[in-house]
Design an enzyme around this catalytic site. Structure first.
Site, short mmCIF file in Angstrom:
data_model
loop_
_atom_site.label_atom_id
_atom_site.label_comp_id
_atom_site.label_asym_id
_atom_site.label_seq_id
_atom_site.Cartn_x
_atom_site.Cartn_y
_atom_site.Cartn_z
N GLU A 30 17.78 0.05 16.10
CA GLU A 30 17.19 0.89 16.27
C GLU A 30 16.22 2.41 16.52
O GLU A 30 15.60 2.94 16.37
CB GLU A 30 16.03 -0.73 16.85
CG GLU A 30 14.37 -0.41 16.70
CD GLU A 30 13.93 -1.61 17.56
OE1 GLU A 30 14.51 -2.17 18.66
OE2 GLU A 30 12.80 -1.94 17.13
N ASP A 31 17.60 2.64 17.50
CA ASP A 31 16.99 4.02 18.22
C ASP A 31 17.97 4.97 18.03
O ASP A 31 17.58 6.04 17.65
CB ASP A 31 17.05 3.44 19.58
CG ASP A 31 16.12 2.42 20.12
OD1 ASP A 31 15.09 2.04 19.53
OD2 ASP A 31 16.10 2.08 21.27
N ASP B 270 18.90 -8.90 27.15
CA ASP B 270 17.79 -7.65 26.57
C ASP B 270 16.68 -7.45 27.71
O ASP B 270 16.16 -6.53 28.00
CB ASP B 270 18.17 -7.22 25.04
CG ASP B 270 17.41 -6.21 25.02
OD1 ASP B 270 17.20 -5.44 25.31
OD2 ASP B 270 16.25 -6.62 23.93
N HIS C 100 20.35 1.45 30.82
CA HIS C 100 19.74 0.21 29.77
C HIS C 100 21.05 -1.10 28.89
O HIS C 100 21.06 -2.01 29.44
CB HIS C 100 18.65 0.21 29.21
CG HIS C 100 18.58 -1.30 27.72
ND1 HIS C 100 18.36 -2.14 28.67
CD2 HIS C 100 18.05 -0.96 25.97
CE1 HIS C 100 17.79 -2.68 27.89
NE2 HIS C 100 18.18 -2.47 26.74
N HIS D 257 23.68 -2.80 21.02
CA HIS D 257 21.78 -3.87 20.17
C HIS D 257 21.00 -2.58 20.33
O HIS D 257 20.20 -3.58 19.80
CB HIS D 257 21.24 -5.19 21.93
CG HIS D 257 20.83 -4.54 22.58
ND1 HIS D 257 21.64 -4.05 24.02
CD2 HIS D 257 19.26 -4.12 22.31
CE1 HIS D 257 20.43 -3.78 24.63
NE2 HIS D 257 19.62 -4.11 24.41
N ASP D 258 21.03 -1.71 20.82
CA ASP D 258 20.06 -0.46 20.37
C ASP D 258 20.17 0.00 18.85
O ASP D 258 19.31 1.17 19.25
CB ASP D 258 19.16 -0.53 21.82
CG ASP D 258 18.05 -1.31 22.60
OD1 ASP D 258 17.80 -2.09 21.20
OD2 ASP D 258 18.26 -1.21 23.24
MN MN Z 1 16.89 -3.34 24.21
#
Ligand code: MN
Length: 695
Positions: free
Chosen positions: A76-77, A139, A48, A72-73
Site C-alpha cells: 500500500e505505502d 495492525d 509500525h 503488511h504495509d
Molecule cells: Mn499498518
C-alpha cells in the site's frame, strides 16, 4: 528500535527451528522499502510494521505470519509490487500481505446494508486464510495505541468507531479477548474522553481506598486454598472502564450503584480443581443468587471457558470471581492464537475438539450455498453478531444458537434433514409451537415426519443463517415444481378447448425460446408465456376466435386466463383470503384459505388474489343466520335493512322459533366482503337483532 536479531530471538524463544533467514530478509526489506517515510508522530514508519511483528511474537505466531506483519504495509505505502513480493517471499506471504492490504481498503460498516459488496469482499478475504485477519487486527491494535498522534479529531473518531463496530467484535469472535479488551478501552477513551476519565478516576479512587480490601481478600482466599491443599494462582483487579460504562448504559444506573467493580481470578491446574475451588468459595462466602455461570461445561460460542460466580465480600460488597485453568486462561486471552501451531501453516487450526472454530466453517458453508450478495451479508451478519443461547437434545448434546432462535433453528442446528422434516417439538416435555423462542438450558425434542418438508412461513421467524438458507432453497425448488405442474395443467387445458389431442411433440419450444419442456411448463405456469400464445401453435382451433377467459379472481403473478370455479364448501366472496386448488380436467377451484376441505397437497395449490373491486361485476351469494326477537316487526326490519343496503334477498327460511327468538336463514347477494360487513354491521345495530353470523 528492535533489531532483527532481537526480533528473531523473540521468535526462537517459542520456535527454536524458526526460519531466521526469512525473518531477517523481511525485516530488511520492509525497513529499506519504507525508507525515510515517517508516521504522523514523526517516528520512522518502519517502527509500525516492526511493532506489529513484535506483538505477533507475543501471540507466538508462525514465521510466515510474523513476516507478513513486517511486510503488511509495503504494497500500500511503497512501490513494491505483488509480483516482486511473491518472487522474494513466496506465494503465501505475498497472499497474506495482499489480503491485509485489501482488508484495509474495504471501508465497510457491517451495519449498513448498502455495503453488501464490501462486506462480502471482507468475508471472502478472511475465509481464504484467517491469518490475514490476525495481522489486520494487530495492525489495528497498534494504530489504536498510537491514535493520539493523528491530528484530525474526526478521523480519530471514525477509526475508533470502526474499531468498536468491526474489529473488536471480530477479535472477540476468534476469542482474542486480550486484543478485543484493549481495542474497546482505547476506542472508548477516544470517543468519550470525559466519561472515560471520570470512570477511570473513580476506579483509581476505589483502588486507593480498597487496596487493603483487595489485598486482604486475596490473603483470605489464599488462606482458604492453602488449608484445602489446592494450588492456586489468585489475583484481584478492578474491572475495565469500558465494561463498567457499558453496564451503566445498559442498565441505566450510576457508577455508584454498580456494586461489583472488583473482580478476582483464581487459576488452578485442572478442571476438577475449578469445581473444587468453586465449592471452597461457596462454603466460605455467601453467594449472590442468579450470578453463577458455568462456561466450562457449556463454553461460549467463541470457545471461552471459565466459572463465574459473585459472592458477598469481606466488607459486604459483591465481588465477582472467575475460576479457570491455565490453559483456559490462555485461550480466554488469545483465542485462536492459543491453538496455533507455529510449525504448520494451517489456515484453520486442526485442533478444534471443542468446535470453537465452527463459526468459520459455518461462514464458509453459508458462502458456498448462497445465491446472492444479500444472502451472504444477511446470513454472515447473523452468524457473527448475535448473542448465544444454549439448548440440549434428549441425548444431552449441546446446540448453541443465536439469541432469539426458535425450534426450527434448533432442528436445523442438529442436521439439515431434521430441520427439513420437523413437524413438532417438545421443550422440557411440553408440546410447543414451532416458532417458540428457545431459552438457555431448554431440553428440546424434535418430532419429524419423513414425508414432511419445510414451510415457507418458517422463514419469518427463524434467525440462524443456516435455517433461513435451507428454507429459502426449498421454497425456490418447490416454486419451480409448482409452476411447472401448473404450466402443464394450463397447456392441457388450452388443448382441451380444441379438437387437437394434447401431445408434447406439438409444442414448438424454440418459438418460446425454451430448451426443455420443463422450462416451457415453468414459464407457462409462471405467466412468462401467455396462454393466448400457446393457442397460436395449436393447429385448427375448434372455434375460430380466441378462447375468452373471464373471472373475478386471478393467479398471483399470473396472467388472467384459466377456468376458475368457486368451491361450494366454503363459498369465497370478494375480500376473503383465497387459495386455488388445481383439479385435473376441471381447472382451478377457489377456496377460502382456511377451508377444511383443502388437502394439504402443495403441488396442486396455487396462490390467488382478487381482482380490483371495480373490475368485478359478479355478485356473490352468502347464507346468513340472523337471530331476532320473536316480534312481528323483526322480519320487516331485517328485510328493510338488507334492501336499503342494496343487497338482493334470494331466499328466506324461518327456524327454531321459541317464545323469545327465532332464526332467519337468508341467502343474500352481495358485491363482496366489505359490502357484506356493512350489512352485518347495520343488522347488529338493530335492536331486534340478537346475532348475525355467516354460514
Ligand atoms: Mn499498518
Amino acid at each position: 528500535m528492535l533489531t532483527s536479531s532481537e526480533l528473531i530471538d523473540l521468535v526462537k524463544d517459542y520456535d527454536p527451528n524458526a526460519n531466521e533467514d526469512l525473518l531477517r530478509k523481511a525485516y530488511l526489506f520492509s525497513m529499506e522499502t519504507h525508507g525515510v517515510q515517517s508516521r504522523t508522530s514523526g517516528a520512522p514508519y518502519f517502527q509500525h510494521p516492526l511493532e506489529v511483528a513484535r506483538i505477533l511474537t507475543e501471540l507466538k505466531f508462525d514465521t510466515q505470519t510474523i513476516a507478513a506483519g513486517l511486510l503488511h504495509d509495503v504494497l500500500e505505502d511503497t512501490n513494491v509490487s505483488f509480483e516482486e513480493l511473491e518472487e522474494i517471499f513466496g506465494a503465501r506471504i505475498a497472499f497474506l500481505v495482499e489480503g491485509v492490504t485489501k482488508l484495509s481498503k474495504i471501508n465497510c460498516s457491517l451495519f449498513d446494508v448498502r455495503q453488501v459488496k464490501n462486506f462480502q469482499k471482507f468475508i471472502l478475504t478472511i475465509l481464504q486464510d484467517i491469518r490475514v485477519l490476525i495481522v489486520k487486527l494487530v495492525d489495528r491494535l497498534h494504530n489504536m495505541r498510537t491514535l493520539g498522534h493523528i491530528p484530525s479529531k474526526e478521523k480519530r473518531n471514525s477509526i475508533a468507531r470502526e474499531t468498536l463496530e468491526i474489529y473488536a467484535p471480530l477479535a472477540g469472535r476468534i476469542g482474542m479477548n486480550i486484543i478485543k479488551d484493549e481495542m474497546e478501552d482505547l476506542a472508548f477513551s477516544n470517543l468519550h474522553p470525559e466519561e472515560h476519565s471520570n470512570i477511570f478516576s473513580k476506579l483509581n479512587r476505589i483502588h486507593m481506598e480498597n487496596n487493603n480490601f483487595v489485598q486482604s481478600t486475596i490473603l483470605e482466599l489464599k488462606r482458604i486454598f492453602k488449608e484445602a491443599g489446592v494450588n492456586a494462582d489468585i489475583s484481584g483487579r478492578e474491572k475495565r472502564a469500558w465494561s463498567i460504562w457499558r453496564k451503566m448504559q445498559k442498565s441505566d444506573i450510576s457508577f455508584e450503584r454498580i456494586n461489583d467493580v472488583m473482580a478476582f481470578r483464581i487459576i488452578v491446574d485442572t478442571k476438577q480443581q475449578c469445581y473444587i475451588s468453586l465449592g471452597l468459595i461457596h462454603t466460605n462466602f455467601q453467594i449472590i443468587p442468579g450470578r453463577f455461570k458455568d462456561y466450562i461445561s457449556v463454553p461460549k460460542l467463541n470457545g471461552y471457558r471459565s466459572l463465574h460466580t459473585t459472592v458477598v465480600g469481606l466488607i459486604g460488597q459483591g465481588i465477582e470471581i472467575q475460576i479457570r485453568t491455565k490453559e483456559m486462561h490462555r485461550e480466554a486471552n488469545e483465542g485462536i492464537a492459543a491453538h496455533w501451531s507455529y510449525k504448520s501453516n494451517e489456515i484453520i487450526p486442526q485442533k478444534d475438539e471443542s468446535g470453537k472454530y465452527k463459526w468459520i466453517r459455518n461462514l464458509i458453508a453459508i458462502h458456498d450455498n448462497s445465491e446472492t450478495l444479500q444472502d451472504v451479508m444477511n446470513y454472515s451478519k447473523l452468524e457473527m453478531f448475535n448473542d448465544e443461547v444454549f439448548c440440549f437434545t434428549p441425548n444431552g448434546d449441546l446446540i448453541a444458537l443465536p439469541r432469539g432462535a426458535t425450534i426450527i433453528d434448533f432442528a436445523y442446528g442438529i442436521h439439515t434433514s431434521v430441520g427439513s422434516t420437523c413437524i413438532g417439538a417438545k421443550i422440557n416435555s411440553e408440546i410447543v409451537p414451532l416458532q417458540t423462542v428457545l431459552r438457555n438450558g431448554d431440553l428440546v425434542e424434535i418430532i419429524t415426519s419423513p414425508h414432511s418438508h419445510p414451510d415457507g412461513a418458517w422463514e419469518k421467524f427463524v434467525v440462524t443463517g443456516k435455517a433461513k438458507l435451507y428454507i429459502r432453497k426449498f421454497i425456490r425448488t418447490q416454486e419451480k415444481k409448482e409452476f411447472s405442474a401448473l404450466g402443464l395443467q394450463l397447456v392441457k387445458y388450452v388443448f382441451s378447448s380444441t379438437d387437437v389431442q394434447f401431445s408434447e411433440d406439438l409444442l414448438d419450444l424454440k418459438k418460446f425460446s425454451c430448451d426443455s419442456v420443463d422450462k416451457f411448463y415453468y414459464n407457462v405456469g409462471k405467466g412468462i408465456i401467455f396462454l393466448r400464445g400457446i393457442q397460436t401453435i395449436i393447429p385448427r382451433p375448434r372455434n375460430s376466435g380466441a378462447v375468452v377467459y373471464k373471472s373475478s379472481v386471478c393467479l398471483e403473478e399470473f396472467i388472467p386466463g384459466i377456468a376458475v370455479h368457486f368451491s361450494e364448501c366454503c363459498r369465497p366472496i370478494l375480500g376473503d383470503k383465497i387459495i386455488g386448488v388445481l383439479v385435473p380436467q376441471k381447472g382451478i377451484v377457489v377456496h377460502v384459505v382456511n377451508c377444511d376441505s383443502i388437502e394439504k397437497n402443495y403441488s396442486s395449490v396455487v396462490k390467488m388474489k382478487w381482482r380490483k373491486e371495480e373490475e368485478i361485476d359478479s355478485e356473490f351469494v352468502v347464507k346468513l343466520n340472523i337471530v331476532v326477537l320473536n316480534l312481528t316487526e323483526s322480519f320487516e326490519r331485517v328485510t328493510n335493512i338488507i334492501s336499503s343496503n342494496e343487497a338482493k334477498i334470494i331466499n328466506i327460511k324461518m327456524e327454531n322459533r321459541s317464545t323469545d327468538f327465532f332464526d332467519l336463514i337468508m341467502d343474500i347477494q352481495v358485491k363482496g366482503i366489505s359490502h357484506l360487513e356493512s350489512i352485518q354491521a347495520s343488522l347488529r345495530y338493530c335492536s331486534n337483532v340478537k346475532s348475525v353470523r355467516k354460514l
